[in-house]
Scaffold this active site. Structure first.
Site, mmCIF file in Angstrom:
data_model
loop_
_atom_site.group_PDB
_atom_site.id
_atom_site.type_symbol
_atom_site.label_atom_id
_atom_site.label_comp_id
_atom_site.label_asym_id
_atom_site.label_seq_id
_atom_site.Cartn_x
_atom_site.Cartn_y
_atom_site.Cartn_z
ATOM 1 C CD1 TRP A 172 -2.579 1.969 1.462
ATOM 2 C CD2 TRP A 172 -3.273 0.332 0.128
ATOM 3 N NE1 TRP A 172 -3.812 2.330 0.984
ATOM 4 C CE2 TRP A 172 -4.266 1.341 0.157
ATOM 5 C CE3 TRP A 172 -3.495 -0.803 -0.643
ATOM 6 C CZ2 TRP A 172 -5.452 1.243 -0.562
ATOM 7 C CZ3 TRP A 172 -4.671 -0.893 -1.363
ATOM 8 C CH2 TRP A 172 -5.632 0.114 -1.310
ATOM 9 C CG ASP A 228 -1.820 12.069 -2.592
ATOM 10 O OD1 ASP A 228 -1.763 10.825 -2.538
ATOM 11 O OD2 ASP A 228 -2.260 12.678 -3.585
ATOM 12 C CD GLU A 231 -5.244 5.215 0.315
ATOM 13 O OE1 GLU A 231 -5.961 4.620 -0.503
ATOM 14 O OE2 GLU A 231 -5.070 4.842 1.482
ATOM 15 C CD GLU A 232 -3.988 8.372 -7.254
ATOM 16 O OE1 GLU A 232 -4.953 7.706 -7.664
ATOM 17 O OE2 GLU A 232 -3.772 9.547 -7.616
ATOM 18 C CD GLU A 458 -13.836 6.193 -4.716
ATOM 19 O OE1 GLU A 458 -13.100 6.052 -3.726
ATOM 20 O OE2 GLU A 458 -13.669 5.571 -5.789
#
Length: 609
Positions: A172, A228, A231-232, A458
């Site tokens: 992750w 961030d 998550e990238e 989402e």
């Protein structure tokens, strides 16, 4: 200043692509109609000029659905989170395509900040048990060893956990450093309420131990990069940095009571350092805040990250302060326009709107996740910033236009000029009416493209508007509720932003992490003239640079070797490359990953692949 400068992974994760199922507009309207408390003619869904009554009734009816949606995803009794431990906030009940059946610390903290505001303002007394179950669960999760470390070696930066509060151990984007700050903010808001009720023992014995751990993590690690909120990107994130500043600044009155003077002083010092650093995100030539810095990226920097940062730093007593990026500050308003405009021509469904009207908002214009769509929470955040601004302007009975914010205000009054306009002027009336109409326009877009029975996923498809990606996203529901509160003038308590000042002089770098020695040994066969280099995701490994990569020695060929100092406990990615006459050959995927020990030294043995 000390900020490790990572860059993007050379082989970014493959983006998901999911074909949205087209939905007929009439079917969507018929699904929605039973949930409105007032008659809603189909014509009221025209987004070019949504009727006030239509938006009013939609907000009223959807608010109860959204609160139910939030609570359905909170364990152990939520209707859609079977198996979740007490207090755990699942991101979504979706378990496949995508699998969001986890508790993200960021999402859970933002959700509970919403619930805490509603409870402490006397609007929903039934939430106390839910809030305190979450607080108890966080005390447990803080102590769970995980891939980011343990409670004293970086584990507080772990982004997500399994529904039973065990560690998620898969690959992750970690660490994510906004979680501890947001958790501390939520708990300090509850602590203020408890102290006001005279319940000092709960604050001292239950809340403060968890808060203190998170604040200590923030003070020690704010100047280290992390992933961030999407998550990238591994760098310095505007959303994270502003949240970290707020946490340490909001902590001042607590620290003076519950911590020793040295700790309280250190936290205050780091708060100032963070606020100083925050100012470096502003791009004065483009008039917007860069979402991420200290990384190599081809993105523009325009990102809903910055709009979300502003609304979650909103302090109703701070006026239009630009240093803390208050929603009505000239910088935040200029940024709002820049972010919104970046989506105008991006999505097919935005072609129906005029140049100064609300449009559907996504994360950032280069997004490819699920084919890059608008997000409900991003569109609602754009509305919320305007509602928060309207609240502040009404509170101070004036608004101020600067050269920085003039293009934003010109959307509503083309002849506007820099200056201060009191509430009695026609300019004020025209501008505030225009801002209110635009804010309602963002809400009307959500109204048109909402899911069956008021469900908020989402994303919604950029062409058809059909809901897509994770269903019943808890953060989407929470975003609707915080928007509705701002629209109704139900604002959060002050966190002391009005007393914040940017330190003069050069920004200080903050605490330096302890270092450990790592010796990398790579078994690699080479041809004459080839050399082996090491590069990776932290500054000590040259931030994925191929021109400044770390050279290895061939003295023990075919073993190539080099010793590098890296931050203790740091988790990073790396790869070896072969270079000959400027031509670079990368070893095969995936990126290698390693976590440095907390002390001492270590040897990392690899073989070229």
């Amino acid at each position: 200043m000390y900020i490790p400068i990572p860059l993007l992974r050379p082989q970014p994760d493959a983006s998901l692509s999911l074909a949205a199922i087209p939905a007929m507009l009439l079917a969507r309207l018929l699904t929605l109609l039973p949930f409105f408390t007032l008659p809603l003619p189909i014509t009221s869904l025209s987004l070019a000029g949504p009727r006030q009554a239509s938006v009013d009734s939609f907000v009223a009816s959807e608010s109860s659905i959204a609160l139910a949606g939030v609570l359905a995803n909170i364990g152990p009794d939520g209707a859609k989170c079977e198996g979740a431990a007490s207090g755990v906030v699942l991101a979504s009940p979706s378990t496949t395509s995508p699998d969001y059946d986890y508790e993200w610390i960021r999402d859970a903290s933002l959700v509970n900040k919403l619930l805490i505001d509603r409870y402490t303002q006397g609007r929903d007394g039934s939430l106390q048990g839910t809030i305190e179950s979450w607080i108890s669960s966080m005390a447990i999760i803080q102590q769970v060893p995980n891939p980011s470390g343990n409670v004293s070696t970086g584990g507080l930066g772990e982004p997500k956990f399994n529904p039973d509060m065990t560690a998620f151990t898969g690959a992750w984007g970690r660490p994510q450093r906004d979680g501890p700050a947001l958790r501390a903010i939520a708990m300090m808001t509850y602590a203020s309420y408890k102290l006001g009720q005279g319940n000092t023992s709960y604050v001292q014995d239950v809340l403060w131990p968890s808060i203190s751990l998170d604040l200590g993590y923030v003070a020690q690690n704010w100047n280290q990069t992390g992933f961030d909120l999407w998550e990238e990107l591994d760098g310095s994130s505007f959303f994270t940095i502003l949240s970290q500043f707020r946490a340490l600044h909001q902590a001042a009155p607590f620290a003076s009571q519950y911590e020793d003077s040295g700790t309280a002083s250190a936290w205050a010092e780091q708060a100032g350092n963070i606020l100083c650093f925050l100012q470096s995100f502003w791009d004065s030539s483009a008039s917007y805040a860069l979402a991420n810095i200290n990384l190599a990226s081809t993105r523009s920097g325009l990102d809903a990250n910055t709009v979300l940062a502003s609304i979650h730093a909103f302090d109703p007593e701070a006026g239009c302060d630009a240093a803390t990026f208050q929603p009505c500050s000239d910088k935040a308003l200029a940024n709002h326009k820049a972010v919104v405009d970046s989506f105008r021509g991006l999505y097919g469904l935005n072609s129906q709107y005029g140049p100064d009207q609300a449009v559907a908002i996504g994360r950032y214009q280069e997004d490819v996740y699920y084919n890059g769509n608008p997000w409900y929470l991003a569109t609602l955040a754009a509305a919320e910033q305007l509602y928060a601004s309207l609240y502040t302007w009404a509170s101070q009975s004036s608004l101020t236009v600067t050269a920085t914010s003039e293009p934003f205000f010109a959307q509503f009054l083309s002849s506007v000029a820099p200056g201060t306009y009191s509430a009695s002027t026609s300019e004020y009336a025209t501008i505030t009416a225009g801002a209110k109409s635009m804010a309602d326009g963002f809400v009307a877009i959500v109204q048109q493209y909402i899911g069956p029975a008021g469900g908020l996923s989402e994303q919604f498809d950029k062409s058809s508007g059909a809901p897509t990606s994770a269903v019943d996203l808890t953060w989407s529901y929470a975003s609707f509720l915080t928007m509705a509160d701002a629209r109704a003038g139900l604002v959060p308590a002050s966190w002391g932003a009005s007393s914040a000042t940017v330190p003069t002089g050069t920004c200080q770098p903050g605490p330096q992490p302890p270092m450990v020695q790592l010796t990398f040994v790579e078994d690699a066969k080479t041809t004459y003239g080839q050399n082996v280099f090491l590069t990776g995701s932290i500054s000590q490994l040259s931030d994925w640079s191929t021109t400044d990569a770390v050279a290895l020695s061939s003295a023990s060929y075919p073993d190539w070797q080099v010793t590098v100092s890296v931050p203790a406990g740091a988790t990073f990615q790396y790869k070896f490359i072969k270079v000959e006459n400027g031509e670079v050959t990368w070893e095969s995927d995936p990126n290698r990953e390693y976590t440095a020990p907390s002390s001492g030294s270590a040897t990392v043995n690899d073989t070229w692949r």
